[in-house]
Design a protein around this motif. Structure first.
Motif, short mmCIF file in Angstrom:
data_model
loop_
_atom_site.label_atom_id
_atom_site.label_comp_id
_atom_site.label_asym_id
_atom_site.label_seq_id
_atom_site.Cartn_x
_atom_site.Cartn_y
_atom_site.Cartn_z
N PRO A 102 0.81 -1.22 0.00
CA PRO A 102 0.00 0.00 0.00
C PRO A 102 0.84 1.27 0.00
N ALA A 103 2.14 1.17 0.27
CA ALA A 103 2.98 2.37 0.36
C ALA A 103 2.99 3.14 -0.96
N ILE A 104 3.15 2.43 -2.09
CA ILE A 104 3.18 3.11 -3.38
C ILE A 104 1.83 3.75 -3.68
N VAL A 105 0.74 3.14 -3.19
CA VAL A 105 -0.60 3.67 -3.42
C VAL A 105 -0.81 4.95 -2.60
N LEU A 106 -0.38 4.92 -1.33
CA LEU A 106 -0.48 6.13 -0.51
C LEU A 106 0.33 7.27 -1.11
N PHE A 107 1.50 6.93 -1.63
CA PHE A 107 2.35 7.94 -2.27
C PHE A 107 1.64 8.56 -3.47
N MET A 108 1.11 7.71 -4.36
CA MET A 108 0.50 8.23 -5.58
C MET A 108 -0.83 8.91 -5.31
N ASN A 109 -1.58 8.45 -4.30
CA ASN A 109 -2.82 9.14 -3.96
C ASN A 109 -2.54 10.57 -3.53
N GLY A 110 -1.47 10.73 -2.74
CA GLY A 110 -1.10 12.08 -2.32
C GLY A 110 -0.64 12.93 -3.48
N VAL A 111 0.24 12.37 -4.32
CA VAL A 111 0.73 13.11 -5.49
C VAL A 111 -0.41 13.41 -6.45
N GLY A 112 -1.27 12.41 -6.70
CA GLY A 112 -2.40 12.61 -7.61
C GLY A 112 -3.35 13.69 -7.13
N THR A 113 -3.61 13.73 -5.83
CA THR A 113 -4.49 14.75 -5.27
C THR A 113 -3.90 16.14 -5.46
N LEU A 114 -2.61 16.29 -5.21
CA LEU A 114 -1.96 17.58 -5.40
C LEU A 114 -2.00 18.01 -6.86
N LEU A 115 -1.77 17.06 -7.79
CA LEU A 115 -1.86 17.37 -9.22
C LEU A 115 -3.28 17.79 -9.59
N PHE A 116 -4.27 17.09 -9.04
CA PHE A 116 -5.67 17.41 -9.31
C PHE A 116 -5.98 18.84 -8.87
N ILE A 117 -5.48 19.23 -7.70
CA ILE A 117 -5.71 20.58 -7.20
C ILE A 117 -5.09 21.61 -8.14
N VAL A 118 -3.89 21.32 -8.65
CA VAL A 118 -3.23 22.23 -9.57
C VAL A 118 -4.01 22.34 -10.88
N VAL A 119 -4.42 21.20 -11.44
CA VAL A 119 -5.14 21.18 -12.73
C VAL A 119 -6.46 21.94 -12.62
N THR A 120 -7.14 21.80 -11.48
CA THR A 120 -8.44 22.46 -11.30
C THR A 120 -8.29 23.86 -10.71
N LYS A 121 -7.09 24.38 -10.68
CA LYS A 121 -6.79 25.74 -10.21
C LYS A 121 -7.24 25.97 -8.77
N LYS A 128 -9.91 25.02 -7.31
CA LYS A 128 -11.34 25.36 -7.21
C LYS A 128 -12.24 24.16 -6.97
N ALA A 129 -11.68 22.95 -7.01
CA ALA A 129 -12.49 21.73 -6.85
C ALA A 129 -11.92 20.89 -5.71
N PRO A 130 -12.51 20.95 -4.53
CA PRO A 130 -11.99 20.16 -3.41
C PRO A 130 -12.32 18.68 -3.60
N ALA A 131 -11.31 17.86 -3.76
CA ALA A 131 -11.51 16.43 -3.95
C ALA A 131 -10.25 15.69 -3.56
N TYR A 132 -10.43 14.56 -2.91
CA TYR A 132 -9.29 13.70 -2.58
C TYR A 132 -9.33 12.49 -3.51
N LEU A 133 -8.19 12.17 -4.13
CA LEU A 133 -8.12 11.03 -5.05
C LEU A 133 -7.61 9.80 -4.30
N GLY A 134 -8.47 8.80 -4.18
CA GLY A 134 -8.09 7.55 -3.54
C GLY A 134 -8.13 6.41 -4.53
N SER A 135 -7.90 5.20 -4.07
CA SER A 135 -7.84 4.02 -4.94
C SER A 135 -9.22 3.71 -5.52
N SER A 136 -9.26 3.46 -6.83
CA SER A 136 -10.51 3.15 -7.50
C SER A 136 -10.84 1.66 -7.41
N PHE A 137 -12.09 1.35 -7.09
CA PHE A 137 -12.56 -0.03 -7.03
C PHE A 137 -13.11 -0.50 -8.38
#
Length: 418
Positions: A44-63, A65-74
């Motif tokens: 799960p370590a690599i997943v926790l790492f990428m979830n954090g990185v992905g969330t930060l990228l999402f915040i940048v892409v959406t300027k 303006k869109a509060p969302a946390y990116l977690g693992s997709s089922f």
């Protein structure tokens, strides 16, 4: 701070609030996000790492303006599991990259042609029940995590569950001032204390875990058969993303489909999935658990979401911290999920109320009825190795029905036009 004061998306949060609020979001997502890598048989370590990185990228892409946390997709479990069993995890990663890339293309198409079509294919009478189903179909998961669906129900689990849910429910009503914005965190702490008292917490793996450990990076391999097996999931994740953005819009009081725009949020979500596949993680998606936290606390600041993302990255490299959080037992996760998932369901009903849906019109009554039954009946439709069920199938059915009604309106064949 005033009682139950709303902290909006762009507002800054004092450090004394930022840390506990970020921890609260991390606990909300943690149980579900580490389950996917366990199922795939990776750390799960690599997943926790990428979830954090992905969330930060999402915040940048959406300027921001869109509060969302990116977690693992089922959504990828079934097709990716098939690819892993036949070819290995590296080829599943190739499929994740392909889905993420195609999702980015869809985002660019939406940027070119706009998102006004959503009002046609998902009017309020359809969107309301679709959003409600996001929470309602997760109700069984919350009960399962709590151990309430086991053949033999443990009273220890019941005690921990009741303490956690009780503190979350009554704390949401009774807490004032600072405590009123962290009821979820307080309920987790109360449930954890109850679990310790009941003797269902095991610290063995925490003691054995290394203090620092780098995530295990892997790189994808590409195969046409593997990609075609996983690619249909793009229907699922696109429908899910739209639903999450709509319910978040209602919670924060802003139309996120217009600003920052569906094209930005969808691109950020899929770009994160593509990057996850490139480094050995699992696909990401906006998380209903964290949407529920915002609904409960009325704190929508992206800085809090970013703080949770940083904590997730920290957990990925601090082995003992990651294992300590994983000792939070299922009844605690189940207890807070009962409230959070219910909040999402209630948000769907709120769409119907706020939009003043007229159920005197036959189409509105028909849309809501068919969507609810489709989503809750348990029926499924298979497209190759991808199974459409629950909210996703209901969303597709609702879109087809709404489009059919729209075309019949244009032909002046309907009997309930406004």
């Amino acid at each position: 701070m005033k009682e139950r004061n709303i902290i909006q998306v762009e507002e800054k949060v004092p450090a004394k609030l930022l840390i506990p609020l970020s921890i609260q979001h991390m606990f909300a997502m943690f149980g579900a996000t580490v389950l996917v890598p366990f199922i795939f048989g990776i750390s799960p370590a690599i997943v926790l790492f990428m979830n954090g990185v992905g969330t930060l990228l999402f915040i940048v892409v959406t300027k921001g303006k869109a509060p969302a946390y990116l977690g693992s997709s089922f959504a990828f479990l079934a097709p990716a599991g098939l690819v892993i069993s036949q070819m290995g995890y590296e080829y599943a990663l190739g499929g994740f990259v392909a889905v993420g890339f195609c999702g980015c293309i869809v985002a660019l198409i939406i940027y070119k042609f706009g998102s006004d079509w959503i009002d046609v294919v998902l009017p309020p009478a359809a969107m309301g029940p679709v959003v409600a189903l996001i929470g309602l179909e997760l109700a069984g998961s919350a009960a399962s995590n709590a151990g309430l669906l086991d053949e033999t129900i443990s009273m220890k689990n019941v005690i921990v569950f009741v303490v956690t849910l009780g503190v979350a429910v009554f704390g949401n009503v009774l807490f004032k001032g600072f405590l009123s914005v962290i009821p979820i965190l307080i309920s987790v702490i109360a449930g954890y204390i109850a679990a310790l008292a009941c003797g269902i917490v095991d610290f063995t793996e925490v003691a054995q875990a290394p203090f620092f450990a780098l995530p295990n990076f892997q790189f994808p391999k590409f195969d046409v058969a593997a990609i075609l097996t996983i690619l249909p999931v793009i229907l699922v994740i696109t429908s899910e993303h739209i639903g999450h953005q709509v319910v978040t819009s209602k919670i924060v009081g802003r139309d996120l489909l217009k600003d920052p725009g569906l094209h930005r949020s969808l691109f950020g979500d899929n770009f994160s999935t593509m990057l996850s596949g490139l480094i050995g993680s699992v696909p990401t998606t906006t998380y209903g658990e964290n949407i529920g936290v915002m609904a409960v606390t009325k704190v929508y600041s992206v800085r809090v979401i970013a703080g949770a993302a940083v904590l997730s990255i920290l957990c990925s490299v601090v082995g003992k911290l990651s294992m300590l959080i994983q000792t939070v037992p299922g009844p605690v996760i189940g207890g807070i999920s009962f409230l959070l998932y219910g909040m999402i369901g209630a948000s769907g009903i709120r769409i119907l109320v706020d939009s003043q849906v007229d159920y005197g019109r036959s189409r509105n009554l028909t849309l809501t009825s068919v969507i609810f039954v489709t989503g809750l009946s348990g029926i499924s439709v298979k497209l190759g190795n991808v199974e459409l069920t629950g909210m996703v199938l209901a969303c597709i059915v609702g879109m087809l029905l709404s489009l059919a009604f729209y075309m019949l309106d244009k032909l002046n064949l309907t009997n309930d036009q406004e």
